[in-house]
Enzyme design. Structure first.
Site, PDB file in Angstrom:
ATOM      1  N   GLY A   1      32.922  34.842  45.772  1.00  9.06           N
ATOM      2  CA  GLY A   1      32.796  33.774  46.750  1.00  9.06           C
ATOM      3  C   GLY A   1      33.648  33.962  47.986  1.00  9.06           C
TER       4      GLY A   1
ATOM      5  N   LYS B   1      28.685  44.184  41.205  1.00  8.23           N
ATOM      6  CA  LYS B   1      28.880  43.508  42.490  1.00  8.23           C
ATOM      7  C   LYS B   1      29.304  44.470  43.591  1.00  8.23           C
ATOM      8  CE  LYS B   1      29.922  38.829  40.868  1.00  8.23           C
ATOM      9  NZ  LYS B   1      30.947  37.761  40.795  1.00  8.23           N
TER      10      LYS B   1
ATOM     11  N   CYS C   1      56.806  35.032  49.542  1.00 10.26           N
ATOM     12  CA  CYS C   1      55.769  35.669  48.727  1.00 10.26           C
ATOM     13  C   CYS C   1      55.061  34.581  47.927  1.00 10.26           C
ATOM     14  CB  CYS C   1      56.358  36.756  47.821  1.00 10.26           C
ATOM     15  SG  CYS C   1      57.213  36.142  46.349  1.00 10.26           S
TER      16      CYS C   1
ATOM     17  N   CYS D   1      57.186  32.388  45.804  1.00  6.97           N
ATOM     18  CA  CYS D   1      57.936  31.339  46.492  1.00  6.97           C
ATOM     19  C   CYS D   1      57.130  30.042  46.511  1.00  6.97           C
ATOM     20  CB  CYS D   1      58.266  31.761  47.919  1.00  6.97           C
ATOM     21  SG  CYS D   1      59.350  33.203  48.047  1.00  6.97           S
TER      22      CYS D   1
ATOM     23  N   CYS E   1      36.237  28.226  38.821  1.00  7.49           N
ATOM     24  CA  CYS E   1      34.983  27.664  39.338  1.00  7.49           C
ATOM     25  C   CYS E   1      33.959  27.429  38.240  1.00  7.49           C
ATOM     26  CB  CYS E   1      34.399  28.599  40.404  1.00  7.49           C
ATOM     27  SG  CYS E   1      35.377  28.694  41.914  1.00  7.49           S
TER      28      CYS E   1
ATOM     29  N   CYS F   1      64.242  33.623  44.896  1.00  2.96           N
ATOM     30  CA  CYS F   1      62.989  34.130  44.312  1.00  2.96           C
ATOM     31  C   CYS F   1      63.293  35.337  43.417  1.00  2.96           C
ATOM     32  CB  CYS F   1      62.018  34.531  45.419  1.00  2.96           C
ATOM     33  SG  CYS F   1      60.461  35.225  44.791  1.00  2.96           S
TER      34      CYS F   1
END
Length: 379
Positions: A149, A194, A283, A286, A300, A357
């Protein structure tokens, strides 16, 4: 101060008196004929470094293009840069020709690539891109994870824009349920990998773009091979383990990561560039130090998604990729853009780097890859 205009006949007279006539069209346009005695300097090149061509700011310059629009814009730029004797030729080369003034063709040994100039003509008109930027796109290499998508609209626009090499990694095959939003694929492609369907569509759109297909799931074992030699990574994945893996690899290898995600009627876009800007840019960790529990973030196939939503978010991702490649504009680094399709509203959240982080804090060594599936499942 308004930029003065003169007629072609007046320009021709002033030219005989020592004024410099500059044709600011592109090479392929001038090849068909230009005002005799004019110097050919493309608008973007002239605006970028006019002193290279005209060190004296008092030089009497007359700018001409095809019909007068681009020369007027270029003249305004030169005036702002301190050039005091700049005018634009009204009506451009078209009126110069209609007035019966002498034309010539530029002498060049360079063969004009008409496909390149025709295909990217609207980019070439933009001084922020021009010939130099378009050639930069032609040399660029982009890794796109996922041909679904988000990857579908992004891939279409990156190929159309002239990105020279697209490496697409996806191990899935086309399913009928994909067609509601994954516009790279058609009904006849059901059951096809795909990446193969994507390569067919993208090559038909722009045969100049090299499509490299990798029918593999992204793992810790192959992620660095996939990132090899690419300039930007586009995240079109639909699951948290791949997002954390991509983020960690991009920080380690110093690659900018363009992030996108969709859920039902809402989407997010950002740019994570901590690998090149430690302590300055955030990043993905974070933003999400810990993944949400699986029941709080269904994909989805479980929660559904408005078909057009990935199109909006994927095109925003493609926009960020092009800005990074061209070094123009203000990328979404340190900003998270939210989109709500139902209210048709965008909002922005500032995203500073996390000084603690575990991955991208300044001076912190790379901790190594982990079992991302277990990490995201809470195991």
């Amino acid at each position: 101060m308004a930029t003065p205009e003169i007629t072609p006949r007046e320009a021709h007279l002033r030219q005989s008196q020592g004024a410099v006539l500059v044709d600011v069209r592109e090479d392929h346009e001038r090849e068909l004929g230009m005002a005799e005695g004019a110097r050919g300097i493309a608008r973007a090149e002239l605006e970028e470094d006019p002193t290279f061509h005209f060190a004296d700011h008092d030089t009497e310059l007359m700018l001409i293009c095809q019909s007068g629009g681009r020369s007027m814009l270029a003249a305004e730029v030169l005036q702002r840069l301190g050039y005091r004797n700049v005018v634009s030729v009204r009506g451009g080369t078209l009126r110069w020709t209609a007035d019966g003034l002498p034309l010539t063709r530029p002498e060049t040994d360079v063969e004009i690539d008409h496909d390149f100039h025709d295909r990217y003509s609207r980019h070439l008109l933009l001084p922020e891109i021009g010939m130099r930027g378009q050639r930069r796109l032609e040399l660029a290499r982009v890794l796109m994870i996922g041909a679904g998508g988000l990857g579908s609209p992004a891939a279409f626009y990156l190929a159309a824009a002239g990105v020279g090499h697209l490496r697409i990694a996806d191990d899935d095959v086309v399913d009928r349920s994909n067609l509601q939003r994954q516009i790279l694929h058609a009904d006849a492609d059901i059951g096809m990998p795909k990446v193969d369907s994507a390569a067919t569509r993208l090559s038909a759109l722009n045969p100049r773009t090299e499509i490299e297909t990798v029918a593999e799931r992204v793992t810790s074992a192959n992620v660095e091979r996939l990132l090899e030699d690419v300039d930007v990574v586009l995240d079109g994945a639909d699951n948290f383990p791949v997002r954390y893996l991509l983020n960690d690899a991009c920080v380690k290898l110093g690659k900018p990561l363009v992030y996108g995600a969709v859920h039902r009627f809402e989407g997010q876009v950002s740019v994570f560039d901590a690998g090149r800007q430690r302590g300055v840019a955030p990043c993905y960790r974070c933003l999400f130090p810990e993944p949400p529990p699986p029941e709080a973030a269904p994909n989805c196939s479980e929660a559904g998604v408005l078909g057009v939503l990935p199109g909006v978010v994927g095109m925003l991702e493609a926009t960020e990729v092009l800005k990074l490649l061209l070094h123009v504009g203000d990328p979404l680094t340190g900003r998270l853009l939210h989109f709500d399709a139902l209210s048709m509203r965008f909002r922005e959240t500032r995203l500073p780097p996390d000084p603690d982080c575990p991955l991208c804090a300044r001076g912190r060594p790379f901790p190594g890859y982990i079992d991302y599936a277990a990490f995201c499942s809470g195991a």
